[in-house]
Design a protein around this motif. Structure first.
Motif, short mmCIF file in Angstrom:
data_model
loop_
_atom_site.label_atom_id
_atom_site.label_comp_id
_atom_site.label_asym_id
_atom_site.label_seq_id
_atom_site.Cartn_x
_atom_site.Cartn_y
_atom_site.Cartn_z
N THR A 58 71.08 -23.64 7.82
CA THR A 58 71.27 -22.20 7.64
C THR A 58 71.84 -21.89 6.26
OG1 THR A 58 71.65 -21.94 10.00
CG2 THR A 58 72.42 -20.15 8.58
N ILE A 59 72.84 -22.66 5.84
CA ILE A 59 73.44 -22.46 4.52
C ILE A 59 72.41 -22.68 3.42
CG2 ILE A 59 75.16 -23.34 2.88
CD1 ILE A 59 76.25 -21.65 5.19
N GLN A 87 68.88 -16.21 -1.43
CA GLN A 87 69.68 -15.41 -2.36
C GLN A 87 69.34 -15.73 -3.81
OE1 GLN A 87 71.78 -12.90 -1.45
NE2 GLN A 87 71.92 -12.44 -3.62
N TRP A 88 69.13 -17.01 -4.12
CA TRP A 88 68.79 -17.40 -5.49
C TRP A 88 67.45 -16.79 -5.89
CZ3 TRP A 88 65.21 -19.95 -8.44
CH2 TRP A 88 65.61 -20.25 -9.74
N LEU A 96 80.25 -24.20 -2.02
CA LEU A 96 78.96 -24.87 -1.89
C LEU A 96 77.85 -23.94 -2.37
CD1 LEU A 96 77.25 -27.27 -1.05
CD2 LEU A 96 77.19 -26.30 1.27
N GLU A 97 77.90 -22.68 -1.98
CA GLU A 97 76.90 -21.72 -2.45
C GLU A 97 76.93 -21.61 -3.97
OE1 GLU A 97 76.62 -18.54 1.25
OE2 GLU A 97 78.08 -18.19 -0.33
N TRP A 98 78.14 -21.51 -4.55
CA TRP A 98 78.27 -21.37 -6.00
C TRP A 98 77.68 -22.59 -6.70
CZ3 TRP A 98 78.87 -21.84 -10.95
CH2 TRP A 98 79.20 -20.73 -11.71
N LYS A 134 81.13 -28.67 -11.41
CA LYS A 134 81.90 -29.91 -11.32
C LYS A 134 83.28 -29.66 -10.71
CE LYS A 134 83.36 -33.83 -14.16
NZ LYS A 134 84.78 -33.87 -14.31
N ALA A 135 83.93 -28.58 -11.15
CA ALA A 135 85.26 -28.25 -10.62
C ALA A 135 85.21 -27.95 -9.12
CB ALA A 135 85.85 -27.07 -11.38
N TYR A 136 84.21 -27.20 -8.69
CA TYR A 136 84.09 -26.89 -7.26
C TYR A 136 83.77 -28.15 -6.43
CZ TYR A 136 84.50 -21.80 -7.16
OH TYR A 136 84.97 -20.53 -7.19
N ILE A 137 82.95 -29.02 -6.98
CA ILE A 137 82.64 -30.27 -6.26
C ILE A 137 83.91 -31.10 -6.12
CG2 ILE A 137 81.42 -32.47 -6.47
CD1 ILE A 137 79.11 -30.80 -7.78
#
Length: 175
Positions: free
Chosen positions: A50-51, A58-59, A88-90, A147-150
């Protein structure tokens, strides 16, 4: 009154530059928040398919002029994962944009999600002809934020390669 062709062209240029400037400012703000430690992760149980479907829809909605097909290969056995949806979306939006920036608008995107013992493995691949003169500042910002979000979610970037016909990014995030 009616606009001349030159006026339309100038207004289009101004509009496109304002969108780019807005994006750069938002990315700078996001980078500042990440560097100050203002971002947290709040994992919750998510349905992975779903995600992925939502991110791609959205993209594509945000990039209507791009007719690049996107294939999703969900190879992970786990259908439900504990992740923070927003980062994750970002990351996925950012890496799609990052990879497409190298492309001349042809080719395709593939998102493969596999699984190892304790991690999900995301592999994004863009095929097509690499264009010259891409926006290096925006790409560096995308790369830094992704990278920061990961890393914020305990993951890491494993691979980031580019050649004349393909660009690949692979990262992991704990399940």
């Amino acid at each position: 009154g009616p606009l001349t062709d030159l006026q339309k062209e100038d207004l289009t240029t101004v509009y496109n530059n304002s969108l780019r400037t807005f994006s750069l400012i938002n990315n700078l703000i996001e980078i500042a928040r990440l560097q100050r430690g203002e971002k947290d992760v709040n994992p919750s149980s998510l349905e992975l398919q779903t995600i992925l479907d939502q991110v791609i829809a959205q993209w594509q909605k945000n990039n209507p002029g791009l007719e690049i097909p996107i294939a999703v290969l969900l190879l992970a056995q786990s259908s439900t994962v504990d992740l923070d949806k927003k980062p994750l979306e970002w990351v996925l939006h950012g890496f799609f944009s990052y990879l497409v920036a190298y492309s001349d608008g042809t080719g395709s995107l593939t998102l493969e999600v596999g699984e190892e013992v304790d991690v999900l493995v995301f592999t994004l691949r863009q095929t097509g002809i690499t264009k010259k003169g891409f926006d290096e500042i925006s790409l560096e910002m995308f790369a830094f934020i992704c990278k920061a979000y990961i890393e914020l979610q305990g993951g890491q970037i494993r691979q980031s390669d580019l050649d004349e016909t393909e660009a690949i990014v692979q990262f992991t995030i704990p399940k």
